[in-house]
Write a protein that holds these residues in place. Structure first.
Motif, PDB file in Angstrom:
ATOM      1  N   THR A 118      40.065   2.673  14.086  1.00 37.01           N
ATOM      2  CA  THR A 118      40.220   3.885  14.226  1.00 37.01           C
ATOM      3  C   THR A 118      41.399   4.543  12.583  1.00 37.01           C
ATOM      4  OG1 THR A 118      40.534   3.696  16.340  1.00 37.01           O
ATOM      5  CG2 THR A 118      41.495   6.044  15.618  1.00 37.01           C
ATOM      6  N   ALA A 119      40.883   5.775  12.302  1.00 30.86           N
ATOM      7  CA  ALA A 119      41.644   6.404  10.968  1.00 30.86           C
ATOM      8  C   ALA A 119      42.241   7.837  11.113  1.00 30.86           C
ATOM      9  CB  ALA A 119      41.127   6.223  10.075  1.00 30.86           C
ATOM     10  N   THR A 120      42.932   8.692  10.566  1.00 31.14           N
ATOM     11  CA  THR A 120      42.790  10.069  10.504  1.00 31.14           C
ATOM     12  C   THR A 120      43.226  10.643   9.552  1.00 31.14           C
ATOM     13  OG1 THR A 120      45.359   9.768  10.513  1.00 31.14           O
ATOM     14  CG2 THR A 120      44.374  10.736  12.983  1.00 31.14           C
ATOM     15  N   VAL A 121      41.920  11.265   8.866  1.00 37.68           N
ATOM     16  CA  VAL A 121      42.213  11.359   7.645  1.00 37.68           C
ATOM     17  C   VAL A 121      41.923  13.807   7.663  1.00 37.68           C
ATOM     18  CG1 VAL A 121      40.322  11.956   5.662  1.00 37.68           C
ATOM     19  CG2 VAL A 121      40.355  10.295   6.996  1.00 37.68           C
ATOM     20  N   ASN A 122      42.871  14.277   6.442  1.00 38.49           N
ATOM     21  CA  ASN A 122      43.292  15.804   6.816  1.00 38.49           C
ATOM     22  C   ASN A 122      42.578  16.138   6.138  1.00 38.49           C
ATOM     23  OD1 ASN A 122      44.028  14.721   4.359  1.00 38.49           O
ATOM     24  ND2 ASN A 122      45.858  15.160   4.138  1.00 38.49           N
ATOM     25  N   GLU A 123      43.173  17.862   5.699  1.00 38.15           N
ATOM     26  CA  GLU A 123      41.991  18.583   5.795  1.00 38.15           C
ATOM     27  C   GLU A 123      41.757  18.422   4.135  1.00 38.15           C
ATOM     28  OE1 GLU A 123      39.838  20.575   6.420  1.00 38.15           O
ATOM     29  OE2 GLU A 123      39.793  21.527   8.591  1.00 38.15           O
ATOM     30  N   GLN A 124      42.712  17.746   3.157  1.00 43.30           N
ATOM     31  CA  GLN A 124      42.081  17.105   1.757  1.00 43.30           C
ATOM     32  C   GLN A 124      41.513  16.192   1.292  1.00 43.30           C
ATOM     33  OE1 GLN A 124      45.158  18.579   2.986  1.00 43.30           O
ATOM     34  NE2 GLN A 124      44.605  20.283   2.669  1.00 43.30           N
ATOM     35  N   GLY A 125      41.019  15.434   2.793  1.00 47.13           N
ATOM     36  CA  GLY A 125      40.463  14.294   2.568  1.00 47.13           C
ATOM     37  C   GLY A 125      41.263  12.874   1.907  1.00 47.13           C
ATOM     38  N   GLU A 141      44.903  -0.166  13.817  1.00 47.10           N
ATOM     39  CA  GLU A 141      44.947  -2.179  13.454  1.00 47.10           C
ATOM     40  C   GLU A 141      42.947  -2.355  13.611  1.00 47.10           C
ATOM     41  OE1 GLU A 141      45.049  -6.588  12.722  1.00 47.10           O
ATOM     42  OE2 GLU A 141      46.414  -4.636  12.306  1.00 47.10           O
ATOM     43  N   GLY A 142      42.452  -1.789  14.872  1.00 46.79           N
ATOM     44  CA  GLY A 142      40.909  -1.646  14.220  1.00 46.79           C
ATOM     45  C   GLY A 142      40.441  -2.156  12.852  1.00 46.79           C
ATOM     46  N   ALA A 143      40.409  -0.968  11.895  1.00 47.66           N
ATOM     47  CA  ALA A 143      40.188  -0.341  11.113  1.00 47.66           C
ATOM     48  C   ALA A 143      40.443  -1.215   9.832  1.00 47.66           C
ATOM     49  CB  ALA A 143      41.023   0.995  10.123  1.00 47.66           C
ATOM     50  N   ARG A 144      41.995  -2.275   9.781  1.00 44.70           N
ATOM     51  CA  ARG A 144      42.345  -3.136   9.217  1.00 44.70           C
ATOM     52  C   ARG A 144      40.533  -4.020   9.148  1.00 44.70           C
ATOM     53  NH1 ARG A 144      43.532  -7.691   8.981  1.00 44.70           N
ATOM     54  NH2 ARG A 144      43.840  -7.847  11.204  1.00 44.70           N
ATOM     55  N   VAL A 171      33.331  -0.999  17.049  1.00 45.04           N
ATOM     56  CA  VAL A 171      32.395  -2.213  16.725  1.00 45.04           C
ATOM     57  C   VAL A 171      32.795  -3.459  17.746  1.00 45.04           C
ATOM     58  CG1 VAL A 171      33.247  -4.065  14.834  1.00 45.04           C
ATOM     59  CG2 VAL A 171      34.336  -1.834  14.608  1.00 45.04           C
ATOM     60  N   ALA A 172      31.267  -3.811  17.242  1.00 44.48           N
ATOM     61  CA  ALA A 172      30.595  -4.604  18.425  1.00 44.48           C
ATOM     62  C   ALA A 172      31.027  -6.147  17.897  1.00 44.48           C
ATOM     63  CB  ALA A 172      28.483  -4.907  17.761  1.00 44.48           C
ATOM     64  N   GLY A 173      31.456  -6.547  19.375  1.00 50.84           N
ATOM     65  CA  GLY A 173      32.063  -8.523  19.118  1.00 50.84           C
ATOM     66  C   GLY A 173      30.937  -9.207  19.902  1.00 50.84           C
ATOM     67  N   GLN A 174      30.965  -9.942  20.945  1.00 50.04           N
ATOM     68  CA  GLN A 174      30.253 -10.443  21.321  1.00 50.04           C
ATOM     69  C   GLN A 174      28.665  -9.735  21.778  1.00 50.04           C
ATOM     70  OE1 GLN A 174      30.332 -14.571  21.342  1.00 50.04           O
ATOM     71  NE2 GLN A 174      33.027 -13.564  19.897  1.00 50.04           N
ATOM     72  N   PRO A 175      27.716 -10.895  21.519  1.00 46.72           N
ATOM     73  CA  PRO A 175      25.855 -10.099  21.699  1.00 46.72           C
ATOM     74  C   PRO A 175      26.008 -10.617  23.084  1.00 46.72           C
ATOM     75  CG  PRO A 175      26.190 -12.561  21.241  1.00 46.72           C
ATOM     76  CD  PRO A 175      27.598 -11.749  21.024  1.00 46.72           C
ATOM     77  N   ARG A 176      25.288  -9.439  23.584  1.00 46.87           N
ATOM     78  CA  ARG A 176      25.118  -9.012  24.789  1.00 46.87           C
ATOM     79  C   ARG A 176      25.450 -10.075  25.434  1.00 46.87           C
ATOM     80  NH1 ARG A 176      24.886  -3.297  26.954  1.00 46.87           N
ATOM     81  NH2 ARG A 176      23.198  -4.420  27.936  1.00 46.87           N
TER      82      ARG A 176
END
Length: 809
Positions: free
Chosen positions: A25-32, A39-42, A117-122
Motif C-alpha cells: 500500500t502507498a499514497t500519492v498526492n496530486e503532484q505525484g 511495510e508491504g510496499a517495502r 501480493v500472492a504468497g503460497q500457491p493455492r
C-alpha cells in the motif's frame, strides 16, 4: 486523509517473516509525490520508507506512462491495471494495481495505491471454500436444472422446508412447497432460462415446516456456461418476516384511524374496535364498558380492589359458534383477582399465557371463564384498559386459540394503540357535540399525551386548534427516543380540516413512529412517508369527501434527529417551514434545510442537512399557523417570533407562551403546533469507545474494557449483564461481520447502552435455537437481559445496540 503508517520494527525480523499473501500500500498526492509507504510496499520493491516518501512516484516505474492514459485516469475516482515496477535491485516487476481515492470529497486530494501480493500457491483444499459457502450460507440457496428440477440445495433451504437435499432432489418447486407463489416463482425461473436475465419475486408464504407466515425476497438468476448458454437457475431468498410484520402493523393502524370512531354511537365504536382486531391481531375480541359510559353519566375512578361488573358492548370471533361466556348486551363480571380487574386497577395492559397463575386463579373463581378457555382452546390473552383523558371507560380483551403464535410485546403495543383510538372516540361522543367533539378528541388523542423520558433535550410543546368555523386540522408534533441516546423531533401539517384531516394525521404520525423505530435517516424516512401518502390518496380516490384531504397529498413534515454525544443535529423537511435555532449567545437564525416537496407528490428526492449545536441551544419547530395570522404579514410574524425566541426565559413553557401571546390576538384560522427544545450534551466521561481487533481472542479484552469502565462509573451492579451483552455482540460482529469493529458504552443517570459497530450491512436476526444446536442463543440472551435492543444502519456498516435500565437505591 490519514497517512499510511510505516512501522519502525526491526528490518531483519521483517525479512525473516514466512512468505504469505500480503498487501502493498502507498499514497500519492496530486503532484505525484509519495506521501505514505507501507511495510508491504517495502517487501514488494525493497525500498525503505525514507527512500521513497517525499520523492516522485514516477521513479518507481520501469516504463514511461502514456499521456493519454494519464488524462483518462485524471477524470476517474478509481483505476485498475498492470504496471511495470522497478525493484530496488533493478529488476523489472509486473504487478497488478488498484488505485482510488478513499475520500473523493476530503480536504486533501490523494490517491491510494494497493496491490495484492500472492504468497503460497493455492491448494486443492481452497476449492472447498466455494462449496462451504454454498452449503453454510444463511440465505436460502437452491439450483434448478433446465427442466426446473432441483439439483442442489443448501442448509438454509433444508431448514426452511424441513427436507434434506436428497429428499428434494429431482422435484419441482411446486412439489416442494405447494402454494400459488411457488407457481409464480417457477414461471419466473422459466423466464430466467429463456431470457438469460435475473428475475425477482416478493411473497409472504407459509412453507411446510415453518410455523409462522414468513416474507421471502427471492432472486432467480440464470447460470451460464463458459460459452454463455443458460444451463440452470439459482434461487436465492432471505427472510423478511420482521419487515413484513412491522408493515402489517402500520397498515392495520392506518386502517384503524379511518374505521374506528366513524359515528358517535358508543356500541358502534366498540364493535369497530373488535372488527379491526379480529382476525388480523386476535382470534377473539370482547369490549366491555363501564355502566356509566353506556348511560352517558359521569365516569368514576375504578376501585383499586374488588370485583367488577361491566356491560359487554361488542364481541368478535373467528369462529361462528363463539363460546364466550358473555354475549354482547349482557353484563360481564370479573373477580377481584382476575387479570381484567388487576389491569384496570393498575391502568396498563398486560400479556398472559393460560398457564400464568393469574389466569389460573381467574378460572378457579369463575367457572364460565374456565369453560370458555377450555372449550375455545385459548392459549394467549391480552387485557388492555380503555382510557381517554384520564378516565377509564372499560377494557378490551383479546385472545388467540387458532393462531399458534402467542401474543408478543409488539402485539400489546398495537392493541393499546387501537384501543386508544376507540377510547378517544367513545369519550368524545359522550362529552361534546358530534362533529367538533369527535374531531377534537381524535386529534388530541393522536398527539402525544405525555412526553417521553430522555436525556438529550428539554422539550415543551403547544397545540392550538383552529377556530371552530374552520374546523380542527391535522397539525401534529412528536418526540421519539432513538437508540444511542438520540432523540427525533417531528412536526407536520396535514392539509384540510375536519375528521379526515385528523385521521390522516394519526396515520402519518403512526407511520413516522414505526419508521423511526427502525432508525431510518431523515431523508429516507420522508421518502417512505411520501410513498405512504401516495398510497393513501389512491385508496381514497373513490370515497366521498376525499377531495377535502386527498389522502394527505400536500402534507408538510419536518423530521430532525439530535445526538447528545456528538451534539450533531440531522434534519430533512418536506415542504415544511425551516426550524429556527437560538444559540447560547442569543443569536437567532433559520437552519438552511433543503425544502423538499410536500408529501404525496413523488418524484423528487429529500435531502438532509447536518449541523453542530452548542449545548443549551434552542430549536423551534412549528407549523405555518404560527406565521399565517390575519392582522400582520409574514415578515412581521418572523420578526415577532425571532424576538420572542431571543429573549431569555427561565423555562421552555415560558418561551412557548411568549411566542403565542405575542403573535396571536384572536383565535387562529389554522391549527398551530409548536415544539421548543433545548439541547443537552452528554459529558465525554459518560461515553467510552474502543477499537477492537478482528480476532475472537479480543472478546475477553472487550469484557475487561467494559467492566473496568463500569467500575470507574460506579456501576458494578450492572457488570454481570453488561459482560454477557458485550461478549455476545462482539462475538457476533467477529463471526458474522467485517472489520473494523468498535465497542462503545454510553450511560446517563438511568440508562446504560452497549453498542458494537462493524462494517457489514447484514442485520442480525433473533431465532430460537433447537435443543442440540451449539449456537444461536446469543441474541435471544441479549433480548432477555436488555430492556431494548436493535440494529442501526449507517451508509457503511451497522451498529447493534442493547439498552439496560439502571436501578437506583
Amino acid at each position: 486523509m490519514e497517512r499510511i503508517p510505516t512501522p519502525p520494527g526491526d528490518q531483519a525480523q521483517a525479512d525473516a517473516l514466512p512468505e504469505s499473501a500480503y498487501t502493498a500500500t502507498a499514497t500519492v498526492n496530486e503532484q505525484g509525490i509519495v506521501t505514505g509507504w507501507s511495510e508491504g510496499a517495502r517487501r514488494l520493491l525493497g525500498y525503505a520508507p525514507s527512500e521513497v516518501v517525499g520523492h516522485r512516484a514516477a521513479r518507481l516505474l520501469c516504463d514511461d506512462i502514456d499521456e493519454r492514459a494519464l488524462q483518462d485516469a485524471a477524470g476517474r475516482e478509481r483505476w485498475s491495471g498492470t504496471v511495470a515496477l522497478r525493484h530496488r535491485d533493478g529488476h523489472r516487476l509486473e504487478q497488478r494495481m488498484l488505485v482510488h481515492r478513499p475520500r473523493p470529497d476530503g480536504p486533501v486530494a490523494e490517491w491510494l495505491v494497493v496491490s495484492a501480493v500472492a504468497g503460497q500457491p493455492r491448494t486443492p483444499g481452497d476449492e472447498a471454500l466455494g462449496e462451504w459457502a454454498f452449503r453454510q450460507s444463511p440465505s436460502l440457496l437452491a439450483v434448478f436444472d433446465a427442466d426446473l428440477r432441483l439439483v442442489r440445495a443448501n442448509a438454509g433451504m433444508e431448514r426452511a422446508l424441513s427436507l434434506t437435499e436428497d429428499q428434494m432432489r429431482g422435484l419441482r418447486l411446486p412439489d416442494l412447497a405447494p402454494h400459488p407463489v411457488s407457481d409464480q416463482a417457477e414461471a419466473k425461473m422459466r423466464l430466467a432460462l429463456d431470457s438469460g436475465e435475473v428475475q425477482h419475486v416478493e411473497a409472504y408464504i407459509r412453507p411446510t415446516g415453518v410455523s409462522a407466515e414468513h416474507g421471502w425476497s427471492t432472486t432467480l438468476a440464470p447460470l451460464k456456461d463458459p460459452d454463455g448458454r443458460v444451463r440452470a437457475v439459482c434461487l436465492s431468498a432471505h427472510d423478511t418476516l420482521q419487515e413484513h410484520l412491522a408493515r402489517q402493523r402500520m397498515l392495520l393502524l392506518n386502517e384503524a384511524g379511518a374505521r374506528i370512531g366513524t359515528t358517535p354511537d358508543v356500541q358502534r365504536t366498540a364493535q369497530e374496535l373488535a372488527d379491526v382486531a379480529v382476525p388480523r391481531l386476535a382470534d377473539f375480541a370482547a369490549i366491555d364498558l363501564l355502566d356509566a359510559v353506556q348511560r352517558g353519566g359521569e365516569v368514576l375512578p375504578v376501585p383499586a380492589a374488588g370485583p367488577l361488573t361491566m356491560d359487554r358492548a361488542a364481541v368478535r370471533s373467528v369462529l361462528d359458534d363463539d363460546v364466550s361466556p358473555f354475549a354482547a348486551g349482557e353484563p360481564s363480571r370479573y373477580p377481584a383477582s382476575s387479570p381484567v380487574a388487576q389491569c384496570l386497577a393498575q391502568g396498563h395492559g398486560a400479556l398472559y399465557e393460560v398457564s400464568d397463575p393469574a389466569v389460573a386463579r381467574w378460572a378457579a373463581q369463575d367457572p364460565q371463564a374456565a369453560a370458555w378457555i377450555r372449550e375455545a382452546g385459548t392459549h394467549s390473552v391480552m387485557v388492555v384498559p380503555m382510557r381517554a383523558h384520564g378516565s377509564t371507560l372499560g377494557v378490551a380483551l383479546f385472545s388467540r386459540h387458532q393462531r399458534p403464535e402467542p401474543f408478543e410485546p409488539d402485539d400489546l403495543w398495537l392493541a393499546e394503540e387501537l384501543t386508544a383510538i376507540a377510547a378517544v372516540s367513545i369519550h368524545s361522543a359522550r362529552r361534546r357535540p358530534r362533529e367538533r367533539t369527535t374531531t377534537m378528541t381524535l386529534q388530541r388523542s393522536l398527539l402525544p399525551q405525555t412526553l417521553p423520558d430522555q436525556g438529550a433535550l428539554d422539550v415543551a410543546t403547544r397545540y392550538l386548534p383552529a377556530d371552530s368555523r374552520a374546523g380542527v386540522g391535522g397539525d401534529w408534533f412528536d418526540v421519539i427516543p432513538l437508540s444511542g441516546m438520540r432523540v427525533a423531533l417531528v412536526v407536520g401539517d396535514v392539509v384540510g380540516h375536519g375528521i379526515r384531516a385528523s385521521a390522516t394525521m394519526g396515520r402519518l404520525r403512526t407511520a413516522v413512529r414505526t419508521l423511526a423505530d427502525v432508525d431510518l435517516p431523515p431523508d429516507e424516512l420522508l421518502t417512505h412517508l411520501d410513498d405512504l401518502v401516495i398510497h393513501l390518496s389512491a385508496d381514497e380516490g373513490g370515497t366521498e369527501g376525499a377531495a377535502e384531504s386527498a389522502g394527505g397529498i400536500g402534507t408538510t413534515c419536518l423530521y430532525a434527529v439530535y445526538d447528545p454525544v456528538s451534539r450533531r443535529c440531522t434534519l430533512a423537511r418536506a415542504g415544511h417551514p425551516p426550524p429556527a435555532v437560538v444559540t447560547p449567545d442569543g443569536a437567532v437564525r433559520f437552519l438552511d434545510v433543503p425544502a423538499g416537496p410536500p408529501l404525496g407528490l413523488g418524484g423528487l428526492p429529500f435531502e438532509t442537512f447536518e449541523t453542530e449545536l452548542p449545548e443549551g441551544s434552542l430549536i423551534a419547530l412549528y407549523t405555518d399557523g404560527v406565521l399565517e395570522v390575519r392582522d400582520h404579514d409574514i415578515d412581521d410574524s418572523l420578526d415577532k417570533m425571532f424576538a420572542a425566541l431571543a429573549r431569555p426565559a427561565k423555562t421552555l413553557d415560558m418561551v412557548c407562551e411568549r411566542i403565542l401571546t405575542s403573535m396571536l390576538t384572536h383565535s387562529p384560522d389554522d391549527d398551530i403546533a409548536l415544539l421548543i427544545a433545548r439541547t443537552r450534551a452528554l459529558d465525554a466521561d459518560r461515553v467510552a469507545t474502543w477499537d477492537l481487533a478482528f480476532d475472537p481472542a479480543i472478546v475477553a479484552q472487550a469484557r475487561r474494557h467494559a467492566t473496568d469502565k463500569l467500575t470507574t462509573w460506579q456501576l458494578d451492579d450492572a457488570a454481570f449483564i453488561t459482560e454477557l451483552v458485550v461478549s455476545e455482540l462482539v462475538t457476533n460482529a467477529i463471526r458474522y461481520g467485517r472489520p473494523p469493529i468498535q465497542l462503545r458504552l454510553i450511560h446517563d443517570d438511568s440508562t446504560l447502552i452497549c453498542e458494537v459497530f462493524d462494517s457489514s450491512s447484514t442485520a442480525p436476526h433473533m431465532r430460537r435455537a433447537r435443543t442440540f444446536d451449539e449456537g444461536g442463543r446469543g441474541l435471544l440472551l441479549v433480548g432477555q437481559l436488555a430492556q431494548r435492543w436493535g440494529t442501526r444502519h449507517a451508509p457503511t456498516g451497522k451498529t447493534v445496540w442493547a439498552e439496560q435500565f439502571l436501578t437506583t437505591d
